[in-house]
Structure formats: C-alpha cells, structure tokens
Design an enzyme around this catalytic site. Structure first.
Site, PDB file in Angstrom:
ATOM      1  N   ARG A 124      50.523 -17.695  64.908  1.00 41.87           N
ATOM      2  CA  ARG A 124      51.579 -17.611  65.919  1.00 41.87           C
ATOM      3  C   ARG A 124      52.754 -18.476  65.482  1.00 41.87           C
ATOM      4  O   ARG A 124      52.597 -19.645  65.153  1.00 41.87           O
ATOM      5  CB  ARG A 124      51.053 -18.075  67.285  1.00 41.87           C
ATOM      6  CG  ARG A 124      52.095 -17.945  68.388  1.00 41.87           C
ATOM      7  CD  ARG A 124      51.554 -18.250  69.787  1.00 41.87           C
ATOM      8  NE  ARG A 124      50.748 -17.190  70.367  1.00 41.87           N
ATOM      9  CZ  ARG A 124      51.237 -16.059  70.877  1.00 41.87           C
ATOM     10  NH1 ARG A 124      52.534 -15.834  70.851  1.00 41.87           N
ATOM     11  NH2 ARG A 124      50.427 -15.165  71.388  1.00 41.87           N
ATOM     12  N   ASP A 140      68.888 -21.861 103.123  1.00 45.01           N
ATOM     13  CA  ASP A 140      69.059 -22.460 101.788  1.00 45.01           C
ATOM     14  C   ASP A 140      68.071 -21.910 100.757  1.00 45.01           C
ATOM     15  O   ASP A 140      68.026 -22.354  99.624  1.00 45.01           O
ATOM     16  CB  ASP A 140      68.914 -23.983 101.876  1.00 45.01           C
ATOM     17  CG  ASP A 140      67.539 -24.401 102.352  1.00 45.01           C
ATOM     18  OD1 ASP A 140      66.708 -23.520 102.657  1.00 45.01           O
ATOM     19  OD2 ASP A 140      67.285 -25.612 102.423  1.00 45.01           O
ATOM     20  N   GLU A 179      64.674 -21.902 101.014  1.00 43.84           N
ATOM     21  CA  GLU A 179      63.296 -22.403 101.141  1.00 43.84           C
ATOM     22  C   GLU A 179      62.437 -21.400 101.902  1.00 43.84           C
ATOM     23  O   GLU A 179      62.915 -20.748 102.828  1.00 43.84           O
ATOM     24  CB  GLU A 179      63.292 -23.727 101.907  1.00 43.84           C
ATOM     25  CG  GLU A 179      63.862 -24.885 101.125  1.00 43.84           C
ATOM     26  CD  GLU A 179      63.871 -26.164 101.955  1.00 43.84           C
ATOM     27  OE1 GLU A 179      63.271 -26.176 103.050  1.00 43.84           O
ATOM     28  OE2 GLU A 179      64.502 -27.135 101.504  1.00 43.84           O
ATOM     29  N   HIS A 205      41.978 -17.752  80.846  1.00 46.01           N
ATOM     30  CA  HIS A 205      42.398 -17.926  79.450  1.00 46.01           C
ATOM     31  C   HIS A 205      41.358 -18.674  78.614  1.00 46.01           C
ATOM     32  O   HIS A 205      41.093 -18.291  77.488  1.00 46.01           O
ATOM     33  CB  HIS A 205      43.764 -18.604  79.323  1.00 46.01           C
ATOM     34  CG  HIS A 205      44.218 -18.662  77.898  1.00 46.01           C
ATOM     35  ND1 HIS A 205      44.374 -17.516  77.148  1.00 46.01           N
ATOM     36  CD2 HIS A 205      44.508 -19.697  77.086  1.00 46.01           C
ATOM     37  CE1 HIS A 205      44.750 -17.865  75.922  1.00 46.01           C
ATOM     38  NE2 HIS A 205      44.832 -19.171  75.863  1.00 46.01           N
ATOM     39  N   LYS A 225      44.978 -14.503  63.086  1.00 46.60           N
ATOM     40  CA  LYS A 225      46.418 -14.361  63.354  1.00 46.60           C
ATOM     41  C   LYS A 225      47.112 -15.714  63.274  1.00 46.60           C
ATOM     42  O   LYS A 225      46.487 -16.760  63.489  1.00 46.60           O
ATOM     43  CB  LYS A 225      46.644 -13.708  64.722  1.00 46.60           C
ATOM     44  CG  LYS A 225      46.826 -14.678  65.862  1.00 46.60           C
ATOM     45  CD  LYS A 225      47.207 -14.033  67.188  1.00 46.60           C
ATOM     46  CE  LYS A 225      47.221 -15.096  68.294  1.00 46.60           C
ATOM     47  NZ  LYS A 225      47.193 -14.638  69.642  1.00 46.60           N
TER      48      LYS A 225
HETATM   49  C1  R5P Z   1      45.886 -15.911  72.919  1.00 46.56           C
HETATM   50  O1  R5P Z   1      45.258 -16.934  72.806  1.00 46.56           O
HETATM   51  C2  R5P Z   1      45.587 -14.936  74.000  1.00 46.56           C
HETATM   52  O2  R5P Z   1      44.218 -14.652  74.071  1.00 46.56           O
HETATM   53  C3  R5P Z   1      46.360 -13.649  73.809  1.00 46.56           C
HETATM   54  O3  R5P Z   1      45.960 -13.041  72.614  1.00 46.56           O
HETATM   55  C4  R5P Z   1      47.827 -13.897  73.752  1.00 46.56           C
HETATM   56  O4  R5P Z   1      48.223 -14.830  74.707  1.00 46.56           O
HETATM   57  C5  R5P Z   1      48.585 -12.609  73.966  1.00 46.56           C
HETATM   58  O5  R5P Z   1      49.956 -12.875  73.916  1.00 46.56           O
HETATM   59  P1  R5P Z   1      50.945 -11.829  73.284  1.00 46.56           P
HETATM   60  O6  R5P Z   1      50.646 -10.508  73.921  1.00 46.56           O
HETATM   61  O7  R5P Z   1      52.310 -12.355  73.647  1.00 46.56           O
HETATM   62  O8  R5P Z   1      50.714 -11.835  71.815  1.00 46.56           O
END
Ligand code: R5P
Length: 318
Positions: free
Chosen positions: A197, A40, A42, A133, A195
């Site tokens: 988003r 299945d 798994e 991150h 930047k």
């Molecule tokens: C943002 O906070 C991260 O440090 C990166 O800059 C970001 O996640 C990169 O994502 P992308 O390449 O899709 O712009």
C-alpha cells in the site's frame, strides 16, 4: 416471533433500511425517535417511546458521512442513558475509523481506540459489530463486544453456487485466516496475494502464493473501499490464467475511484452485504449484488436480549 415490550430498537439515519429489516425479523416496530436540528446545525434527538428499564439497541453504521453518523450515534446513546434505559447496545454494522488501528508511523492517531472510547463514554453498555476490520479491535472497548462476521451470510451464498475448481484468494496477507475459513467451508484451495500500500487509495498486488491457472477464484475481504486491493489482486490472478473471478466482501464502501476501477477489472461478480446502504451509482452496476445481514443481526440481538449465546450462531448459522 414474540418479544415483549422490554426490547427496543432505534435506528440512526445511516441505514434505516437495515434497522427496519432487523425489526421485521424480530417482529417489533422500530422505536420512535424524532431527529431535528437547531438553527446552528446541532442535532437534537428526542426518544418518543418510554425506555425506562428497557433493553435498548441503536442501529447505526458509521459510514460516510462518517463524523456526522458517529456524532448522531453518540447523541442517541447519551439520550437513552439519560432516559434511564436499563441496558444500551450500540449496534454498529459498519464501524468507521476502524482501519486506523495502530501507529505505524510517527504523529498519527489511533482512531479505532478513540471511537471505542467515545462510544463507551456516551453510554453504551455493549457493542454489536460486524467485521470490525480486525478481531483485536474488540480489545479497544472496555465493554463487552459481540463480533459477527459477514462470512455467515456470504459463504452460504457462495456455497449454494457450487463453484467448481475453486481457489479462494486472500487479496492481502491480513486476510489469510478468513480466506482459509472460506476455503475450508467451500472446499477449495487457498492462494494469497502479497500487496503493497502506497497511500489510502493506491495499492499494488506484487506476488501470488499458490496456483490459480484454470481455476475459478473467490476473493474475500472485509471491506471494498477504493477497490484498489481487490482490483489489483484480480489483475494479478487473471494474468496467472484463472477462469472466473468472484469477490465477496462484508462492507461495500465503494469510495472515490472504486466503481470506475471495478468497471475496468476482470471481475465477474461482486457480492457485499447491506451494512452500508448501496450508493446510488453502484445500484446501476449489475455485477454488484447485495445480501442482507438483517437476519444475522436480528438473531444476535434476540440472543443478547435473552442472555443466550451469540457465538453459537457461528456453528448453527441463521
Ligand atoms: C485491508 O487491510 C482491508 O482488509 C481491505 O483490503 C482494504 O481496506 C480495502 O481498501 P481498498 O478497497 O481501498 O483497497
């Protein structure tokens, strides 16, 4: 390097090359395990080595396919726990779901916390990660986290290049501290891009704080996902008269439009580490270079195993 039989390293399927390189650094074989599937779909994992009372590590990046690799990691952890391993460390070179780390609008999850809970519940006693991150993600785990950074690998590479007239550019405000550290290690100026988003794959570099005219630029980030961030920032700094543009990032995800964007961007070199295996298409792009994080991970694993300081790695290097 001699390490006795009390240390066992297992590899998930996401990045066997990295796990193999880590074991090679440590001079031990990759732990035996058999992965199969029930009809299945798994997964079944069977550990083939005796792990009772051993210090066990599972190397698994939760990269694409993220859910598949995550569940596999959880099954590995459960398996080792039920096989009476003495201590289990989840080695997660790339930690997927990390970027959803806050509720910045209503009715959205915090997946970074959810995944941290899953890893601990499945059986991990510790976590070893690279550029999760954000540093505060360590606090999402209720177990110890050793947090390495790709800077250890990348900054040495760029230092050896002896880049003249260097300005280190942070491609967004969230990355300023990292960029400042690069600038201080490499002896360059610092500039920052502001930047915006708009969605998961659409960003716009609006403004530059600092000067790049006539300078060589090094842009550093933790992750290149769709490459919107670095490409938009590269267009901006190029329009302000910089010379070469180099990019260094720990995790080369290269998702969706990333490779097309990078092909069109005024970037001379893109350097990532091998926390994620390089996509087949990306291997053909000569401007993309991959450095290995294996020695750094191997050294950290050795120190964890011996109950030695991991943070001293940052001052001593590997
Ligand atoms: C943002 O906070 C991260 O440090 C990166 O800059 C970001 O996640 C990169 O994502 P992308 O390449 O899709 O712009």
């Amino acid at each position: 390097m001699f390490l006795n039989d009390s240390l066992k390293i297992f590899s998930g399927t996401s990045n066997p090359a990295l796990a193999g390189a880590v074991c090679k650094y440590l001079g031990i074989p990759v732990g035996g395990a058999k992965l199969s599937r029930f009809p299945d779909g798994e997964k079944l994992i069977r550990i083939e080595d005796d792990v009772r009372g051993r210090d066990c590590f599972v190397v698994q990046s939760t990269c694409n396919p993220v859910d598949e690799h995550l569940v596999e990691l959880l099954i590995y952890l459960d398996c080792l726990r039920r096989a009476s391993a003495k201590r289990i460390t989840a080695v997660v070179p790339y930690f997927g779901y990390a970027r959803q780390d806050r509720k910045d609008e209503g009715r959205v999850p915090i997946t970074a916390k959810l995944v941290a809970n899953l890893i601990a519940t499945a059986g991990a006693d510790r976590v070893l990660g690279i550029d999760l991150h954000a540093h505060q993600l360590q606090g999402f785990f209720d177990i110890p986290v050793d947090h390495l950074t790709g800077e250890l690998v990348l900054s040495r590479y760029f230092r050896d290049k002896k880049i003249e007239s260097l300005t280190v550019v942070s491609p967004d405000v969230g990355n300023i501290k990292t960029a400042a550290r690069y600038a201080s290690h490499l002896g360059g100026d610092l500039a920052i891009v502001h930047k915006r988003r708009f969605s998961g794959d659409r960003v716009q570099a609006d403004e530059l704080i600092g000067h790049v005219e006539g300078r060589n630029v090094l842009m550093c980030d933790d992750i290149i996902a769709t490459a919107g961030t670095v490409c938009s920032a590269a267009d901006l700094v190029k329009s302000r008269g910089c010379k070469k543009i180099l990019v260094g990032a720990t995790h080369g995800v290269f998702a969706g439009p990333a490779l097309d964007r990078l092909a069109a961007a005024p970037i001379d070199e893109i350097v990532v580490t091998d926390t994620i295996p390089l996509k087949e298409e990306a291997r053909k792009v000569s401007r993309i270079k991959v450095l290995s994080a294996a020695a750094m991970l191997g050294e950290a694993i050795k120190r964890i195993h011996r109950d030695e300081s991991v943070s001293s790695l940052f001052s001593q290097g590997v």
